[in-house]
Motif scaffolding. Structure first.
Motif, PDB file in Angstrom:
ATOM      1  N   ARG A  28       1.106  -1.412   0.020  1.00 35.04           N
ATOM      2  CA  ARG A  28      -0.407  -0.153  -0.114  1.00 35.04           C
ATOM      3  C   ARG A  28       0.647   1.847  -0.633  1.00 35.04           C
ATOM      4  N   ALA A  29       0.604   2.173  -0.275  1.00 34.02           N
ATOM      5  CA  ALA A  29       0.863   3.915  -0.395  1.00 34.02           C
ATOM      6  C   ALA A  29       1.190   4.038   1.162  1.00 34.02           C
ATOM      7  N   ASP A 248      -3.610  -3.440   9.359  1.00 34.94           N
ATOM      8  CA  ASP A 248      -4.379  -2.845   9.586  1.00 34.94           C
ATOM      9  C   ASP A 248      -4.722  -3.132  11.634  1.00 34.94           C
ATOM     10  N   PHE A 249      -5.034  -2.058  12.476  1.00 34.68           N
ATOM     11  CA  PHE A 249      -5.949  -2.588  13.347  1.00 34.68           C
ATOM     12  C   PHE A 249      -6.189  -1.266  13.690  1.00 34.68           C
ATOM     13  N   ASP A 250      -7.809  -1.620  14.041  1.00 35.01           N
ATOM     14  CA  ASP A 250      -8.081   0.352  14.506  1.00 35.01           C
ATOM     15  C   ASP A 250      -8.699   0.122  15.793  1.00 35.01           C
ATOM     16  N   PHE A 251      -7.791   0.482  16.297  1.00 35.87           N
ATOM     17  CA  PHE A 251      -7.387   0.722  17.917  1.00 35.87           C
ATOM     18  C   PHE A 251      -8.793   1.305  18.444  1.00 35.87           C
ATOM     19  N   ARG A 437      -5.495   4.964   4.246  1.00 32.77           N
ATOM     20  CA  ARG A 437      -4.777   4.613   5.863  1.00 32.77           C
ATOM     21  C   ARG A 437      -4.110   6.335   6.434  1.00 32.77           C
ATOM     22  N   CYS A 438      -3.940   6.569   7.418  1.00 33.71           N
ATOM     23  CA  CYS A 438      -3.053   7.605   7.700  1.00 33.71           C
ATOM     24  C   CYS A 438      -2.014   7.641   8.407  1.00 33.71           C
ATOM     25  N   GLN A 439      -1.163   8.874   8.151  1.00 28.78           N
ATOM     26  CA  GLN A 439       0.457   8.837   8.530  1.00 28.78           C
ATOM     27  C   GLN A 439       0.820   9.770   9.246  1.00 28.78           C
ATOM     28  N   VAL A 440       1.271  10.086   9.769  1.00 26.81           N
ATOM     29  CA  VAL A 440       2.237  11.624  10.946  1.00 26.81           C
ATOM     30  C   VAL A 440       3.178  11.324  11.215  1.00 26.81           C
TER      31      VAL A 440
END
Length: 527
Positions: A28-29, A248-251, A437-440
């Motif tokens: 994935r990106a 992935d995991f949705d905490f 997805r999100c990345q910071v």
């Protein structure tokens, strides 16, 4: 005096990690969320005084130590404080115990039948019974270490954790799962549970932090065993879709459901009581929810879901994948009864987003579906406000953004945002969204589609639901450059309190009516 924000901000990308991501990652990106490498702020920001460590050379070998501890523990592993698996936590561990040199991992076996019971109180009782056993294991381990001339302590395995010091942030100084995996006792699975080679998901972990020093060659080695490569039962049985097969995991999806009678439920209760609106309170809360919260506060937290544990076949990994009869028997006698019974008995708590309201048909001003009065214990689906889990500082807010992020609201979006905060705690952040997805990352991007500039405290208040972003834009306190329309998506991507005006309710019903009109027309057109 040095202030906390004067120190370098941490990122989950700062450390090379020796373990592959759980699950079966797809290319994935952006990578899957790395909550196993969730760092805390610089320890120097808390206390710059670091006493010099004092180590004690162990008079016995690692194997002799383990043999002694296996007299009361179900399994034991030992790693060095210098193991790369805990590089991001080393400073935190030494903040708790400055003389930490070796980590002794203790495994407590749970009763499989109890954890697989369709009656959740039985599983909860077994969980706490095993906790008491493992607390005793830690106490006896420390007593033995003291006979060797050393010393040690245990960190937290369950509640209470460091909530009062670190809320809402990483509230544990040591990840026991990472220690257990590094010691070769098993792996962290797709469900994020630790899977022991012999006990599977039916175990608990604690770690004794000791000043005993062993030769490096004696430490346990990481195992290549992985039972999750050909199994997705935890994904199929998760009632909140928190577990993803791609790693992935949705905490927060898991947290708001499973821990509903713990912190998130208590925060909801207090804030709804503080609102002093009886009609609103009655729409959010029913008697069974209040009773369940009272029980957890008065006795022990009752977890609402163990599906990922109860349906995991890791302890019979070999036969399960090699023998079709074993697999069929497991699916018929374990998987299906649990999936059916718990789906209908458990109350579902879903994060409040526009998509969730459309799916369940819940208009503004309402927070739950109508219960099915024909079945016992059926209380309907309840929407919970993610914004009520509020962070207290800018650094914590930004590192939590990937967990607040709702991928279901981001279909078709791919952009980079530069968040430039001024004032105390300010700094540059890169927020990237792609393929849901999100990345910071705590740095300015070389190129951004959207640039947002404001005082850091203002954005924190917007994130907490205390200030209107529209008013901040109108007054010029929040400035946008680039593709400004992307900012309109933020309220959906990082859920905020949804409006409850007459106009907003009319718009919601209008969309529903239009969708019903369009549905047969589209169907006829395709046929």
């Amino acid at each position: 005096m040095t202030r906390p924000h004067d120190f370098k901000r941490n990122s989950s990308q700062d450390w090379p990690f020796p373990f592959s991501a759980p699950g079966r990652p797809k290319k994935r990106a952006l990578p899957a969320r790395t909550e196993s490498r969730w760092p805390f702020t610089s320890i120097d920001a808390l206390d710059s005084e670091q006493p010099p460590p004092v180590f004690v050379r162990s008079p016995v070998s690692v194997e002799s130590l383990k043999k002694e501890l296996l007299g009361f523990a179900d399994d034991v592993g030992v790693i060095s404080i210098d193991h790369p698996a805990i590089a991001h936590e080393r400073d935190e561990i030494r903040y708790v115990y400055p003389h930490a040199k070796s980590l002794i991992c203790l495994i407590g076996k749970e009763n499989k039948a109890a954890m697989q019971s369709r009656y959740l109180p039985t599983a909860n009782h077994e969980l706490y019974t095993c906790e008491e056993r493992i607390f005793e294991m830690g106490r006896r381990t420390i007593e033995y270490i003291e006979t060797l001339g050393g010393a040690g302590l245990t960190t937290t395995i369950g509640w209470p954790q460091e909530v009062s010091q670190r809320w809402a942030d990483k509230i544990w100084p040591l990840s026991h799962r990472l220690v257990a995996q590094a010691a070769g006792l098993g792996v962290i699975g797709t469900s994020r549970n630790f899977l022991h080679k012999k006990f599977g998901a039916y175990c608990l972990i604690d770690t004794v932090v000791s000043n005993l020093e062993f030769p490096d060659r004696e430490f346990d080695q990481t195992s290549e065993w992985n039972p999750c490569l050909n199994c997705n039962l935890c994904v199929a049985s998760c009632p909140t879709d928190a577990i993803k097969s791609d790693g992935d995991f949705d905490f927060f999806a898991c947290y708001n459901h499973t821990y509903r009678d713990s912190i998130p439920g208590f925060l909801d209760l207090v804030q709804d009581l503080g609102a002093a609106k009886p009609k609103r309170f009655a729409k959010r809360w029913n008697d069974s929810e209040i009773a369940a919260l009272w029980q957890s506060l008065s006795f022990k937290v009752e977890y609402r879901c163990f599906n990922c544990v109860a349906t995991c076949p890791a302890e019979i990994h070999g036969p399960f994948h090699a023998d079709r009869g074993v697999r069929r028997d497991y699916l018929d006698h374990v998987m299906k009864p649990l999936a059916h019974t718990r789906r209908h008995v458990e109350e579902q708590f879903v994060i409040d987003t526009p998509s969730a309201r459309e799916e369940f048909g819940i208009p503004p001003g309402q927070w739950r579906t109508r219960p099915d009065i024909t079945r016992p214990n059926a209380r309907g689906t309840r929407l919970v406000n993610l914004q009520r889990i509020r962070t207290s500082n800018i650094d914590s807010m930004m590192r939590n953004m990937p967990h607040y992020f709702r991928g279901t609201e981001a279909r078709g979006l791919d952009f980079v945002a530069h968040l430039a905060f001024s004032g105390d705690g300010g700094g540059d952040w890169t927020l990237r969204i792609a393929e849901q997805r999100c990345q910071v990352v705590p740095e300015a991007p070389p190129k951004a589609d959207l640039r947002l500039r404001c005082d850091g405290s203002l954005f924190l208040r917007i994130h907490r639901g205390e200030t209107s972003p529209v008013w901040a834009l109108i007054t010029g306190r929040l400035r946008l450059d680039g593709r400004r329309e992307l900012f309109l998506h933020f309220a959906r991507l990082f859920p905020s309190t949804l409006g409850n005006t007459l106009l907003e309710r009319a718009q919601w019903y209008g969309r529903r009516i239009w969708q019903r009109i369009q549905k047969p027309w589209r169907k006829n057109r395709t046929t």
